[in-house]
Design an enzyme around this catalytic site. Structure first.
Site, PDB file in Angstrom:
ATOM      1  N   GLU A  72      -0.902  -8.204   5.458  1.00  0.00           N
ATOM      2  CA  GLU A  72      -0.604  -8.428   7.103  1.00  0.00           C
ATOM      3  C   GLU A  72      -1.901  -8.208   7.812  1.00  0.00           C
ATOM      4  O   GLU A  72      -1.995  -8.486   8.875  1.00  0.00           O
ATOM      5  CB  GLU A  72       0.430  -7.511   7.127  1.00  0.00           C
ATOM      6  CG  GLU A  72       0.037  -5.944   7.677  1.00  0.00           C
ATOM      7  CD  GLU A  72      -0.141  -5.315   6.272  1.00  0.00           C
ATOM      8  OE1 GLU A  72      -0.386  -5.942   5.273  1.00  0.00           O
ATOM      9  OE2 GLU A  72      -0.488  -3.979   6.633  1.00  0.00           O
ATOM     10  N   HIS A  90      -3.004  -5.348   1.682  1.00  0.00           N
ATOM     11  CA  HIS A  90      -2.574  -5.339   3.000  1.00  0.00           C
ATOM     12  C   HIS A  90      -2.468  -6.732   3.630  1.00  0.00           C
ATOM     13  O   HIS A  90      -3.451  -7.202   4.414  1.00  0.00           O
ATOM     14  CB  HIS A  90      -3.329  -4.577   4.199  1.00  0.00           C
ATOM     15  CG  HIS A  90      -3.063  -3.117   3.901  1.00  0.00           C
ATOM     16  ND1 HIS A  90      -2.101  -2.317   4.637  1.00  0.00           N
ATOM     17  CD2 HIS A  90      -3.680  -2.208   3.224  1.00  0.00           C
ATOM     18  CE1 HIS A  90      -2.362  -1.294   4.470  1.00  0.00           C
ATOM     19  NE2 HIS A  90      -3.126  -1.003   3.671  1.00  0.00           N
ATOM     20  N   CYS A  95       0.791  -1.110  -0.001  1.00  0.00           N
ATOM     21  CA  CYS A  95      -0.016  -0.097  -0.006  1.00  0.00           C
ATOM     22  C   CYS A  95       0.864   1.213   0.033  1.00  0.00           C
ATOM     23  O   CYS A  95       1.406   1.536  -0.846  1.00  0.00           O
ATOM     24  CB  CYS A  95      -0.796  -0.043   0.998  1.00  0.00           C
ATOM     25  SG  CYS A  95      -2.290   1.070   0.671  1.00  0.00           S
TER      26      CYS A  95
HETATM   27  N1  GLN Z   1      -3.294   1.955   3.440  1.00  0.00           N
HETATM   28  C1  GLN Z   1      -2.519   2.706   3.147  1.00  0.00           C
HETATM   29  O1  GLN Z   1      -1.227   2.346   3.159  1.00  0.00           O
HETATM   30  C2  GLN Z   1      -2.923   3.912   2.410  1.00  0.00           C
HETATM   31  C3  GLN Z   1      -2.148   4.749   1.554  1.00  0.00           C
HETATM   32  C4  GLN Z   1      -2.362   6.244   1.688  1.00  0.00           C
HETATM   33  N2  GLN Z   1      -3.657   6.403   1.032  1.00  0.00           N
HETATM   34  C5  GLN Z   1      -1.399   6.949   0.720  1.00  0.00           C
HETATM   35  O2  GLN Z   1      -1.513   7.552  -0.283  1.00  0.00           O
HETATM   36  O3  GLN Z   1      -0.136   7.006   1.423  1.00  0.00           O
END
Ligand code: GLN
Length: 202
Positions: free
Chosen positions: A173, A171, A79
């Site tokens: 995890e 994610h 992410c």
């Molecule tokens: N769950 C996440 O890691 C979101 C990422 C976040 N929206 C970003 O742009 O950094």
């Protein structure tokens, strides 16, 4: 047994630590540049990429980490971690570690789909369906030829690999499915000690 670091400046690092330990490896919270020397690979967790990117600079870790990755150090960004790896971020002039040949779109799922979970079959990682958790997630809009696409969700790339670099929009995890962690450990060239039997075509 390997020493696997999890960047612990911000975000969802504790969950990664727990899973790595359950798979029989050492998991180490990484908070400074010196600690980067004692590990065999690193996970960049979810969180807020702008904050994490800034902290990497403030803690003098950015350049060291970047050159290690360029020299083959295994890394997996989940992410926000995926955003840190990308060479290009749509709509922004600035990128962070800028090591992976991908262009990403931040917060790519509009308001209604801000966060969601879906079950997908990803044959490269597991024969069985895997739960994927998306939280204000990015996706990959462009890849160079040397990037292997591991999974697309409704036409958008959500998991990819370039040599020693793995990137996922979601994610793993935050689920009890360890298949992506096992995939990353195999990428490091070691067998998983306590495999939960993810059958992958690695
Ligand atoms: N769950 C996440 O890691 C979101 C990422 C976040 N929206 C970003 O742009 O950094």
């Amino acid at each position: 047994m390997r020493n696997i670091g999890v960047l612990a400046l911000q975000g969802a690092f504790k969950e990664h630590i727990k899973i790595i330990k359950s798979l029989g490896h050492n998991a180490i919270e990484i908070r400074n540049a010196d600690q980067l020397e004692g590990i065999d690979g690193i996970i960049l967790p979810g969180g807020e990429s702008t904050t994490m990117g800034k902290l990497l600079v403030d803690f003098n870790m950015k350049d060291i980490l970047k050159s290690k990755i360029k020299n083959g150090f295994p890394v997996w960004g989940t992410c926000a971690g995926l955003i840190l790896l990308a060479k290009e971020i749509e709509g922004y002039e600035h990128s962070h570690l800028s090591v992976m040949n991908i262009k990403v779109k931040r917060n790519a799922y509009g308001r209604q789909l801000d966060s969601f979970i879906t079950n997908e079959k990803i044959p490269k990682v597991s024969e069985k369906e895997i739960p994927l958790v998306f939280i204000r997630a990015p996706y990959i809009v462009e890849t160079a030829e040397n990037v292997e696409i591991i999974h697309k969700l409704e036409g958008n790339i959500v998991a990819a690999r370039q040599d020693n670099m793995l990137a996922t929009s979601f994610h793993p995890e935050l689920t009890n499915n360890t298949c992506f962690h096992e995939y990353f450990i195999k990428m490091m060239g070691v067998p998983v000690e306590n495999s939960k039997k993810c059958v992958s075509s690695f």
